[in-house]
Write a protein that holds these residues in place. Structure first.
Motif, PDB file in Angstrom:
ATOM      1  N   GLY A 171     -11.057  -4.540  11.340  1.00  0.00           N
ATOM      2  CA  GLY A 171     -10.276  -3.328  11.525  1.00  0.00           C
ATOM      3  C   GLY A 171      -9.102  -3.276  10.565  1.00  0.00           C
ATOM      4  O   GLY A 171      -8.704  -2.196  10.109  1.00  0.00           O
ATOM      5  N   ALA A 172      -8.544  -4.448  10.231  1.00  0.00           N
ATOM      6  CA  ALA A 172      -7.428  -4.496   9.277  1.00  0.00           C
ATOM      7  C   ALA A 172      -7.877  -4.058   7.889  1.00  0.00           C
ATOM      8  O   ALA A 172      -7.132  -3.382   7.166  1.00  0.00           O
ATOM      9  CB  ALA A 172      -6.851  -5.911   9.220  1.00  0.00           C
ATOM     10  N   ALA A 173      -9.081  -4.448   7.492  1.00  0.00           N
ATOM     11  CA  ALA A 173      -9.607  -4.030   6.190  1.00  0.00           C
ATOM     12  C   ALA A 173      -9.825  -2.524   6.157  1.00  0.00           C
ATOM     13  O   ALA A 173      -9.552  -1.863   5.145  1.00  0.00           O
ATOM     14  CB  ALA A 173     -10.918  -4.764   5.887  1.00  0.00           C
ATOM     15  N   SER A 174     -10.308  -1.972   7.265  1.00  0.00           N
ATOM     16  CA  SER A 174     -10.508  -0.524   7.346  1.00  0.00           C
ATOM     17  C   SER A 174      -9.177   0.212   7.206  1.00  0.00           C
ATOM     18  O   SER A 174      -9.086   1.239   6.521  1.00  0.00           O
ATOM     19  CB  SER A 174     -11.170  -0.163   8.679  1.00  0.00           C
ATOM     20  N   PHE A 175      -8.139  -0.311   7.843  1.00  0.00           N
ATOM     21  CA  PHE A 175      -6.815   0.308   7.737  1.00  0.00           C
ATOM     22  C   PHE A 175      -6.325   0.306   6.293  1.00  0.00           C
ATOM     23  O   PHE A 175      -5.843   1.333   5.782  1.00  0.00           O
ATOM     24  CB  PHE A 175      -5.814  -0.440   8.614  1.00  0.00           C
ATOM     25  N   VAL A 176      -6.438  -0.823   5.619  1.00  0.00           N
ATOM     26  CA  VAL A 176      -5.937  -0.940   4.243  1.00  0.00           C
ATOM     27  C   VAL A 176      -6.669   0.013   3.310  1.00  0.00           C
ATOM     28  O   VAL A 176      -6.052   0.762   2.538  1.00  0.00           O
ATOM     29  CB  VAL A 176      -6.057  -2.397   3.752  1.00  0.00           C
ATOM     30  N   GLU A 177      -8.000   0.021   3.346  1.00  0.00           N
ATOM     31  CA  GLU A 177      -8.757   0.826   2.391  1.00  0.00           C
ATOM     32  C   GLU A 177      -8.566   2.326   2.617  1.00  0.00           C
ATOM     33  O   GLU A 177      -8.457   3.100   1.660  1.00  0.00           O
ATOM     34  CB  GLU A 177     -10.247   0.457   2.438  1.00  0.00           C
ATOM     35  N   SER A 178      -8.472   2.753   3.876  1.00  0.00           N
ATOM     36  CA  SER A 178      -8.317   4.183   4.142  1.00  0.00           C
ATOM     37  C   SER A 178      -6.899   4.665   3.873  1.00  0.00           C
ATOM     38  O   SER A 178      -6.691   5.802   3.436  1.00  0.00           O
ATOM     39  CB  SER A 178      -8.716   4.491   5.588  1.00  0.00           C
ATOM     40  N   THR A 179      -5.902   3.823   4.114  1.00  0.00           N
ATOM     41  CA  THR A 179      -4.525   4.174   3.775  1.00  0.00           C
ATOM     42  C   THR A 179      -4.371   4.331   2.262  1.00  0.00           C
ATOM     43  O   THR A 179      -3.726   5.274   1.775  1.00  0.00           O
ATOM     44  CB  THR A 179      -3.554   3.100   4.297  1.00  0.00           C
ATOM     45  N   LEU A 180      -4.961   3.422   1.500  1.00  0.00           N
ATOM     46  CA  LEU A 180      -4.910   3.504   0.040  1.00  0.00           C
ATOM     47  C   LEU A 180      -5.633   4.748  -0.471  1.00  0.00           C
ATOM     48  O   LEU A 180      -5.179   5.401  -1.422  1.00  0.00           O
ATOM     49  CB  LEU A 180      -5.519   2.252  -0.578  1.00  0.00           C
ATOM     50  N   ALA A 181      -6.752   5.087   0.162  1.00  0.00           N
ATOM     51  CA  ALA A 181      -7.495   6.284  -0.255  1.00  0.00           C
ATOM     52  C   ALA A 181      -6.651   7.533  -0.055  1.00  0.00           C
ATOM     53  O   ALA A 181      -6.683   8.453  -0.875  1.00  0.00           O
ATOM     54  CB  ALA A 181      -8.801   6.382   0.534  1.00  0.00           C
ATOM     55  N   GLN A 182      -5.882   7.581   1.032  1.00  0.00           N
ATOM     56  CA  GLN A 182      -4.989   8.706   1.265  1.00  0.00           C
ATOM     57  C   GLN A 182      -3.877   8.764   0.210  1.00  0.00           C
ATOM     58  O   GLN A 182      -3.553   9.830  -0.317  1.00  0.00           O
ATOM     59  CB  GLN A 182      -4.361   8.586   2.654  1.00  0.00           C
ATOM     60  N   LEU A 183      -3.297   7.620  -0.102  1.00  0.00           N
ATOM     61  CA  LEU A 183      -2.196   7.579  -1.063  1.00  0.00           C
ATOM     62  C   LEU A 183      -2.630   8.095  -2.425  1.00  0.00           C
ATOM     63  O   LEU A 183      -1.900   8.862  -3.071  1.00  0.00           O
ATOM     64  CB  LEU A 183      -1.667   6.150  -1.192  1.00  0.00           C
ATOM     65  N   TYR A 184      -3.799   7.687  -2.884  1.00  0.00           N
ATOM     66  CA  TYR A 184      -4.236   7.996  -4.245  1.00  0.00           C
ATOM     67  C   TYR A 184      -5.230   9.162  -4.318  1.00  0.00           C
ATOM     68  O   TYR A 184      -5.948   9.297  -5.306  1.00  0.00           O
ATOM     69  CB  TYR A 184      -4.855   6.745  -4.882  1.00  0.00           C
ATOM     70  N   LYS A 185      -5.253  10.011  -3.298  1.00  0.00           N
ATOM     71  CA  LYS A 185      -6.185  11.136  -3.290  1.00  0.00           C
ATOM     72  C   LYS A 185      -5.765  12.212  -4.296  1.00  0.00           C
ATOM     73  O   LYS A 185      -4.644  12.195  -4.820  1.00  0.00           O
ATOM     74  CB  LYS A 185      -6.255  11.737  -1.887  1.00  0.00           C
ATOM     75  N   TYR A 228     -10.784   6.049  -6.916  1.00  0.00           N
ATOM     76  CA  TYR A 228      -9.488   6.594  -7.311  1.00  0.00           C
ATOM     77  C   TYR A 228      -8.391   5.546  -7.187  1.00  0.00           C
ATOM     78  O   TYR A 228      -7.494   5.464  -8.036  1.00  0.00           O
ATOM     79  CB  TYR A 228      -9.161   7.833  -6.477  1.00  0.00           C
ATOM     80  N   TYR A 229      -8.413   4.741  -6.103  1.00  0.00           N
ATOM     81  CA  TYR A 229      -7.346   3.736  -6.019  1.00  0.00           C
ATOM     82  C   TYR A 229      -7.595   2.557  -6.941  1.00  0.00           C
ATOM     83  O   TYR A 229      -6.670   1.845  -7.317  1.00  0.00           O
ATOM     84  CB  TYR A 229      -7.032   3.316  -4.583  1.00  0.00           C
ATOM     85  N   MET A 230      -8.824   2.372  -7.373  1.00  0.00           N
ATOM     86  CA  MET A 230      -9.084   1.351  -8.383  1.00  0.00           C
ATOM     87  C   MET A 230      -8.511   1.777  -9.733  1.00  0.00           C
ATOM     88  O   MET A 230      -7.891   0.985 -10.441  1.00  0.00           O
ATOM     89  CB  MET A 230     -10.593   1.101  -8.501  1.00  0.00           C
ATOM     90  N   VAL A 261       0.321   8.581  -8.647  1.00  0.00           N
ATOM     91  CA  VAL A 261       0.068   9.186  -7.342  1.00  0.00           C
ATOM     92  C   VAL A 261      -0.011  10.690  -7.565  1.00  0.00           C
ATOM     93  O   VAL A 261       0.968  11.319  -7.966  1.00  0.00           O
ATOM     94  CB  VAL A 261       1.186   8.835  -6.338  1.00  0.00           C
ATOM     95  N   ASP A 262      -1.166  11.271  -7.330  1.00  0.00           N
ATOM     96  CA  ASP A 262      -1.433  12.654  -7.717  1.00  0.00           C
ATOM     97  C   ASP A 262      -0.843  13.658  -6.727  1.00  0.00           C
ATOM     98  O   ASP A 262      -0.350  14.709  -7.115  1.00  0.00           O
ATOM     99  CB  ASP A 262      -2.940  12.867  -7.842  1.00  0.00           C
ATOM    100  N   CYS A 263      -0.901  13.347  -5.439  1.00  0.00           N
ATOM    101  CA  CYS A 263      -0.426  14.268  -4.404  1.00  0.00           C
ATOM    102  C   CYS A 263       0.900  13.774  -3.831  1.00  0.00           C
ATOM    103  O   CYS A 263       1.622  13.037  -4.482  1.00  0.00           O
ATOM    104  CB  CYS A 263      -1.479  14.394  -3.298  1.00  0.00           C
ATOM    105  N   TRP A 264       1.214  14.229  -2.617  1.00  0.00           N
ATOM    106  CA  TRP A 264       2.407  13.810  -1.893  1.00  0.00           C
ATOM    107  C   TRP A 264       3.709  14.306  -2.521  1.00  0.00           C
ATOM    108  O   TRP A 264       4.744  13.681  -2.428  1.00  0.00           O
ATOM    109  CB  TRP A 264       2.452  12.284  -1.701  1.00  0.00           C
ATOM    110  N   GLU A 265       3.620  15.477  -3.166  1.00  0.00           N
ATOM    111  CA  GLU A 265       4.838  16.171  -3.584  1.00  0.00           C
ATOM    112  C   GLU A 265       5.492  16.788  -2.348  1.00  0.00           C
ATOM    113  O   GLU A 265       4.879  16.888  -1.280  1.00  0.00           O
ATOM    114  CB  GLU A 265       4.488  17.275  -4.588  1.00  0.00           C
TER     115      GLU A 265
END
Length: 487
Positions: free
Chosen positions: A109-123, A136-138, A469-473
């Motif tokens: 579950g910790a791995a799922s949290f990390v990968e999905s949080t990163l996907a949101q950040l770099y979307k 994208y996060y790579m 980071v493309d979004c989060w303006e």
């Protein structure tokens, strides 16, 4: 063909047992410690985060919400891995495989949290909302475009070809089995072709409608099919409630090799439980982040938490339902069991009508998995090229594979899916090992805002040192700051 299949199986056994599973366990332990066991202590936040209002997309329509992204990933997760995969794990590894499937879900579950949080950040932002994923996060987080391109290709092959074939193959086998049971004779040879044609046609209608149509379809079907299946499982458990203590004891004792199990020892139980568990819940695999990135939320951590809940929903509820249906029926463990083991257990407890209902459920879960596979594949085709022709070509290829999977060899399909999934996970885990500290810093920011009693909101100027980071303006999250309501 048999020799090829046996060779791939031998490779998979070594690859999974000696490289991939140990790597996933070690990294998941690191993520757990680094995040303060986020997968355990923030379960209430997971449910709260699912309620975010996504607002409006650039074209005036609704973007994909946190719940819809959850549903898309659940559509891909809740597939044949929950029914055929769990049955296969029990057939090959005995009841102890279920214990290790549970243990793996809690840890990863910790791995799922990390990968999905990163996907949101770099979307990235599109007309209909957002899109992104590990590729994208790579590229943006690691500066490794080559790695993102490699991962995108593997996703397209894994989900567009191998996993889609697995789903349609299982639908075909389930339909053939229920027809055979109903008629008392072998299913007609034309049935797989008819199943494949219908499945391909319906898939085409939905995926050519775009991501919103896929998300809406998943949101409608996933809760329904999961509820029906779990209710069937509860009925079987209620009818055999006196056996439950013995079943739980059997799972635990076989997990630790206290008694002999069908496939020959504790090692098989561990490997089969963890492998099939990963096939089912997909944590660390890099697939769910493609859906997670599409959600419109106020903070990246929110979707990381939502997707972690998806791991629990998949393994601890749906997979456990299959396990108890089978184990209370005193099954005969055979490597050829597949979904038939689950079907026969339901028929023995509830009657022949249950077998036919399960066939419908298998059809629905596998079909929604095909839609989830299409969503993931399209996200990565978009990463490699923005060409509309390439996207159309992928959709046509996926539809063709949907048909071919229904008439192909089940054994080889499962074997190839194991191989491609393993390589996909290996690339994703390598990226997560370096990027996990960023996800943990985002978690710290989220918790600090929650401690102040406000609904967490993130903008890129919160962490200005993060580049690409493309979004989060400010305008991306302005609607979430309208009243700073306490929660």
């Amino acid at each position: 063909m048999d020799a090829v299949n046996e060779g791939i199986v031998a490779f998979n056994d070594v690859f999974w047992a000696y490289l991939l599973i140990p790597l996933l366990i070690l990294l998941s332990l690191y993520f757990t410690v680094r995040s303060g066991a986020v997968q355990f202590r923030l379960v209430p936040e997971m449910f709260r985060a699912m309620r975010d209002d996504p607002g409006l997309a650039a074209d005036g329509g609704k973007p994909i919400s946190a719940f819809q992204a959850f549903a898309v990933s659940a559509a891909a997760r809740i597939g044949t891995g929950n029914i055929a995969g769990v049955a296969t794990a029990i057939a090959l590894g005995g009841p102890g495989a279920i214990f290790w499937m549970w243990a793996m879900a809690l840890l990863v579950g910790a791995a799922s949290f990390v990968e999905s949080t990163l996907a949101q950040l770099y979307k990235s932002r599109g007309k209909e909302g957002y899109y992104g994923g590990p590729a994208y996060y790579m590229e943006r987080g690691l500066g490794a475009k080559w790695m993102g391109m490699l991962f995108a290709v593997i996703v397209i092959v894994t989900f567009g070809l191998a996993f889609t074939s697995v789903q349609s193959n299982t639908i075909s086998a389930a339909v053939a089995n229920t027809v055979s049971t109903a008629t008392g004779a072998d299913a007609a040879p034309w049935i797989p072709y008819a199943v494949g044609a219908v499945l391909a046609a319906v898939t085409a209608v939905i995926i050519f409608g775009g991501g919103r149509r896929v998300a809406k379809t998943a949101t409608l079907l996933v809760p329904f099919m999961a509820a029906v299946y779990v209710l069937m499982g509860l009925a079987v458990v209620a009818m055999n409630v006196g056996q439950i203590p013995a079943v739980i004891t059997e799972i635990v004792t076989h997990a630790f090799g206290i008694r002999e199990i069908a496939a020959g020892g504790i090692g098989t139980a561990i490997v089969q439980g963890m492998r099939r568990g990963m096939f089912s819940n997909e944590a660390g695999l890099g697939s769910a982040p493609n859906a997670a990135a599409s959600a419109a939320v106020s903070h990246p951590v929110k979707q990381g938490l939502v997707q972690t809940l998806g791991v629990y929903f998949d393994t601890l509820i749906v997979c456990s339902t299959t396990a108890f249906i089978i184990l209370v029926s005193n099954p005969s463990y055979t490597a050829e069991a597949g979904p038939t083991l689950t079907q026969n257990a339901l028929e023995a407890n509830l009657g022949s009508w249950a077998l036919h209902l399960l066939t419908l459920i298998i059809l629905l879960v596998a079909f929604t998995s095909v839609l989830g596979n299409a969503f993931y594949g399209e996200a990565n085709v978009g990463y490699l090229t923005g060409s509309p022709a390439a996207l159309t070509g992928f959709r046509v290829l996926l539809i063709a594979v949907t048909f071919l999977g229904a008439v192909g060899s089940g054994g080889l399909v499962w074997t190839l899916a194991d191989t491609t999934m393993g390589f996909m996970a290996l690339v994703n885990l390598a990226a997560l090992a370096f990027l996990a500290p960023i996800a943990c810093r985002l978690l710290t920011d989220y918790l600090a805002q929650r401690k102040r009693g406000i609904d967490p909101v993130f903008t890129k100027d919160t962490m200005p040192e993060l580049t690409d980071v493309d979004c989060w303006e400010q305008e991306d999250v302005a609607r979430f700051r309208t009243d700073e309501t306490t929660v």
